[in-house]
Write a protein that holds these residues in place. Structure first.
Motif, PDB file in Angstrom:
ATOM      1  N   ALA A 129       8.940  -2.277   1.580  1.00 12.25           N
ATOM      2  CA  ALA A 129       9.379  -0.878   1.466  1.00 12.25           C
ATOM      3  C   ALA A 129       8.482  -0.124   0.476  1.00 12.25           C
ATOM      4  O   ALA A 129       8.094   1.025   0.714  1.00 12.25           O
ATOM      5  CB  ALA A 129      10.831  -0.824   1.016  1.00 12.25           C
ATOM      6  N   GLY A 130       8.140  -0.811  -0.626  1.00 11.69           N
ATOM      7  CA  GLY A 130       7.263  -0.203  -1.645  1.00 11.69           C
ATOM      8  C   GLY A 130       5.895   0.128  -1.087  1.00 11.69           C
ATOM      9  O   GLY A 130       5.317   1.176  -1.385  1.00 11.69           O
ATOM     10  N   LEU A 131       5.389  -0.779  -0.241  1.00 10.87           N
ATOM     11  CA  LEU A 131       4.084  -0.554   0.379  1.00 10.87           C
ATOM     12  C   LEU A 131       4.103   0.735   1.200  1.00 10.87           C
ATOM     13  O   LEU A 131       3.204   1.570   1.099  1.00 10.87           O
ATOM     14  CB  LEU A 131       3.715  -1.746   1.277  1.00 10.87           C
ATOM     15  N   PHE A 132       5.178   0.916   2.003  1.00 13.54           N
ATOM     16  CA  PHE A 132       5.271   2.135   2.820  1.00 13.54           C
ATOM     17  C   PHE A 132       5.384   3.392   1.957  1.00 13.54           C
ATOM     18  O   PHE A 132       4.770   4.412   2.252  1.00 13.54           O
ATOM     19  CB  PHE A 132       6.439   2.035   3.806  1.00 13.54           C
ATOM     20  N   ALA A 133       6.161   3.307   0.878  1.00 13.61           N
ATOM     21  CA  ALA A 133       6.301   4.461  -0.022  1.00 13.61           C
ATOM     22  C   ALA A 133       4.943   4.830  -0.629  1.00 13.61           C
ATOM     23  O   ALA A 133       4.579   6.016  -0.699  1.00 13.61           O
ATOM     24  CB  ALA A 133       7.307   4.149  -1.118  1.00 13.61           C
ATOM     25  N   ASN A 134       4.189   3.797  -1.033  1.00 15.77           N
ATOM     26  CA  ASN A 134       2.882   4.057  -1.636  1.00 15.77           C
ATOM     27  C   ASN A 134       1.865   4.604  -0.634  1.00 15.77           C
ATOM     28  O   ASN A 134       1.065   5.470  -0.966  1.00 15.77           O
ATOM     29  CB  ASN A 134       2.326   2.778  -2.272  1.00 15.77           C
ATOM     30  N   ILE A 135       1.914   4.067   0.602  1.00 11.55           N
ATOM     31  CA  ILE A 135       1.007   4.577   1.634  1.00 11.55           C
ATOM     32  C   ILE A 135       1.300   6.056   1.883  1.00 11.55           C
ATOM     33  O   ILE A 135       0.386   6.876   1.980  1.00 11.55           O
ATOM     34  CB  ILE A 135       1.135   3.757   2.942  1.00 11.55           C
ATOM     35  N   LEU A 136       2.588   6.407   1.923  1.00 13.20           N
ATOM     36  CA  LEU A 136       2.978   7.802   2.129  1.00 13.20           C
ATOM     37  C   LEU A 136       2.450   8.681   0.985  1.00 13.20           C
ATOM     38  O   LEU A 136       1.830   9.724   1.224  1.00 13.20           O
ATOM     39  CB  LEU A 136       4.506   7.903   2.235  1.00 13.20           C
ATOM     40  N   ALA A 137       2.673   8.238  -0.255  1.00 14.27           N
ATOM     41  CA  ALA A 137       2.221   9.024  -1.413  1.00 14.27           C
ATOM     42  C   ALA A 137       0.696   9.167  -1.421  1.00 14.27           C
ATOM     43  O   ALA A 137       0.158  10.248  -1.690  1.00 14.27           O
ATOM     44  CB  ALA A 137       2.711   8.378  -2.710  1.00 14.27           C
ATOM     45  N   PHE A 138       0.006   8.066  -1.097  1.00 13.60           N
ATOM     46  CA  PHE A 138      -1.459   8.073  -1.094  1.00 13.60           C
ATOM     47  C   PHE A 138      -1.981   9.014  -0.014  1.00 13.60           C
ATOM     48  O   PHE A 138      -2.913   9.788  -0.228  1.00 13.60           O
ATOM     49  CB  PHE A 138      -1.982   6.645  -0.862  1.00 13.60           C
ATOM     50  N   TRP A 139      -1.326   8.972   1.150  1.00 16.34           N
ATOM     51  CA  TRP A 139      -1.723   9.841   2.270  1.00 16.34           C
ATOM     52  C   TRP A 139      -1.535  11.307   1.881  1.00 16.34           C
ATOM     53  O   TRP A 139      -2.396  12.144   2.143  1.00 16.34           O
ATOM     54  CB  TRP A 139      -0.895   9.484   3.501  1.00 16.34           C
ATOM     55  N   ILE A 140      -0.417  11.613   1.233  1.00 17.97           N
ATOM     56  CA  ILE A 140      -0.142  12.994   0.788  1.00 17.97           C
ATOM     57  C   ILE A 140      -1.262  13.465  -0.135  1.00 17.97           C
ATOM     58  O   ILE A 140      -1.787  14.569   0.009  1.00 17.97           O
ATOM     59  CB  ILE A 140       1.223  13.078   0.054  1.00 17.97           C
ATOM     60  N   LEU A 141      -1.650  12.610  -1.096  1.00 12.02           N
ATOM     61  CA  LEU A 141      -2.659  13.001  -2.083  1.00 12.02           C
ATOM     62  C   LEU A 141      -4.053  13.092  -1.480  1.00 12.02           C
ATOM     63  O   LEU A 141      -4.885  13.850  -1.961  1.00 12.02           O
ATOM     64  CB  LEU A 141      -2.680  12.011  -3.248  1.00 12.02           C
ATOM     65  N   HIS A 142      -4.320  12.310  -0.428  1.00  8.50           N
ATOM     66  CA  HIS A 142      -5.691  12.245   0.083  1.00  8.50           C
ATOM     67  C   HIS A 142      -6.009  13.288   1.134  1.00  8.50           C
ATOM     68  O   HIS A 142      -7.144  13.357   1.592  1.00  8.50           O
ATOM     69  CB  HIS A 142      -6.000  10.842   0.623  1.00  8.50           C
ATOM     70  N   ARG A 143      -5.011  14.102   1.525  1.00  6.39           N
ATOM     71  CA  ARG A 143      -5.294  15.135   2.520  1.00  6.39           C
ATOM     72  C   ARG A 143      -5.833  16.371   1.808  1.00  6.39           C
ATOM     73  O   ARG A 143      -5.068  17.207   1.401  1.00  6.39           O
ATOM     74  CB  ARG A 143      -4.010  15.531   3.234  1.00  6.39           C
ATOM     75  N   GLY A 144      -7.138  16.495   1.631  1.00  6.49           N
ATOM     76  CA  GLY A 144      -7.636  17.737   1.054  1.00  6.49           C
ATOM     77  C   GLY A 144      -8.711  17.551   0.027  1.00  6.49           C
ATOM     78  O   GLY A 144      -9.540  16.667   0.130  1.00  6.49           O
ATOM     79  N   SER A 145      -8.643  18.386  -1.032  1.00  5.55           N
ATOM     80  CA  SER A 145      -9.801  18.504  -1.934  1.00  5.55           C
ATOM     81  C   SER A 145      -9.729  17.542  -3.104  1.00  5.55           C
ATOM     82  O   SER A 145     -10.121  17.893  -4.192  1.00  5.55           O
ATOM     83  CB  SER A 145      -9.869  19.930  -2.451  1.00  5.55           C
TER      84      SER A 145
END
Length: 313
Positions: A129-145
């Motif tokens: 579950a933690g892995l999925f939460a982190n992937i989501l957070a990382f994806w949010i941060l990596h979309r953009g500048s």
């Protein structure tokens, strides 16, 4: 003396702050779940990871506040606005990462010599579950500048460390479930820590350079002087060059000895154009002089002799 300015579009920092806030919500929510899971399963590894996530959540909140403050306009007191606050946040973040890593490694050595019982199944469920939460957070941060903003990058590093931590926890849980060999847990946590430490060190160096008014690493001042006097024939010498970063924007002052021009403003415009297009320096203060530099520190700033090659014809 003259100035040229331009500013980053507000939409950039707006999307940065939205992404940071979203990642903070995801991380903080999951951290609470992890604490509960850790208490139920009696797994110290999960509690330790929750501690890691707590620092992540703090880092994300900190970065969000820094981006928010950076948007505030300059005033008579803070003439550059609050842009440096983001650098300070990145610096504190990097130090926090180094300290966390040291604590994790210390804890791992203790666990290696005094293994603890671990509930493998519960650990597995929470780690996935933690892995999925982190992937989501990382994806949010990596979309953009994020490449442009040191702060969003610092936050993404925190989350990446956590993501690796989750992968490590999953591998450890699998090994414990299959073989019951608990020392795998501290061994993997040390490997993950080394990766985190490398990133933290790079971030620390970058932010310290900016806080100490260092020139951007990619910019060669000697080459800039040579290129300026080669590109613009009226330029005889370039000295007293100072360049530093404010919130990752280069700011520059320089003295330029020139042949007295017919059109002062046109020559100044060409110098600004050169700095902006060749070196992406949008904010430059140029002092034009008609006499050779004659101060005690002139020799420190003189261009190299080959910069003058076209003045000796």
């Amino acid at each position: 003396m003259a100035h040229s300015h331009s500013h980053t579009p507000a939409s950039d920092s707006n999307s940065n702050s939205k992404r940071l806030l979203a990642a903070f919500v995801v991380t903080a929510t999951f951290m609470v779940l992890e604490v509960i899971g850790g208490l139920i399963s009696g797994s110290l590894a999960l509690l330790a990871d929750a501690g890691h996530m707590l620092t992540d959540a703090a880092a994300l909140l900190f970065a969000f506040l820094a981006v928010y403050f950076a948007r505030r306009p300059p005033n008579n007191q803070q003439t550059f606005g609050w842009l440096r606050l983001t650098t300070l946040a990145a610096f504190i973040n990097a130090i926090a990462l180094v300290l966390i890593t040291v604590l994790i490694v210390y804890e791992a050595f203790v666990r290696f010599y005094h293994p603890q019982p671990i509930a493998g199944k519960t650990m597995m469920v929470i780690a996935v579950a933690g892995l999925f939460a982190n992937i989501l957070a990382f994806w949010i941060l990596h979309r953009g500048s994020e490449e442009k903003n040191m702060n969003v990058r610092a936050a993404a590093l925190h989350v990446l460390g956590d993501l690796l931590g989750s992968v490590g926890a999953i591998i450890a849980a699998l090994v414990i479930l299959w073989t019951g060999w608990t020392p795998v847990d501290p061994i993997l946590s040390v490997l993950v820590s080394c990766l985190v430490l490398r990133s933290a060190w790079r971030l620390l160096k970058e932010s310290v350079n900016e806080l100490l008014e260092g020139a951007p690493k990619a910019l060669d001042i000697a080459a800039l002087k040579r290129n300026l006097s080669r590109s613009i024939p009226e330029v005889r010498d370039v000295h007293h060059v100072h360049i530093w970063l404010v919130g990752e924007k280069p700011v520059m002052t320089l003295h330029v000895q020139v042949i007295p021009p017919h059109d002062h403003d046109a020559l100044l415009g060409r110098i600004h154009h050169f700095l902006e297009h060749e070196y992406h320096v949008e904010h430059a203060t140029v002092q034009m002089e008609y006499q050779p530099c004659s101060g005690p520190d002139c020799h420190l700033y003189q261009s190299t002799p080959d910069a003058h090659h076209h003045h000796h014809h």
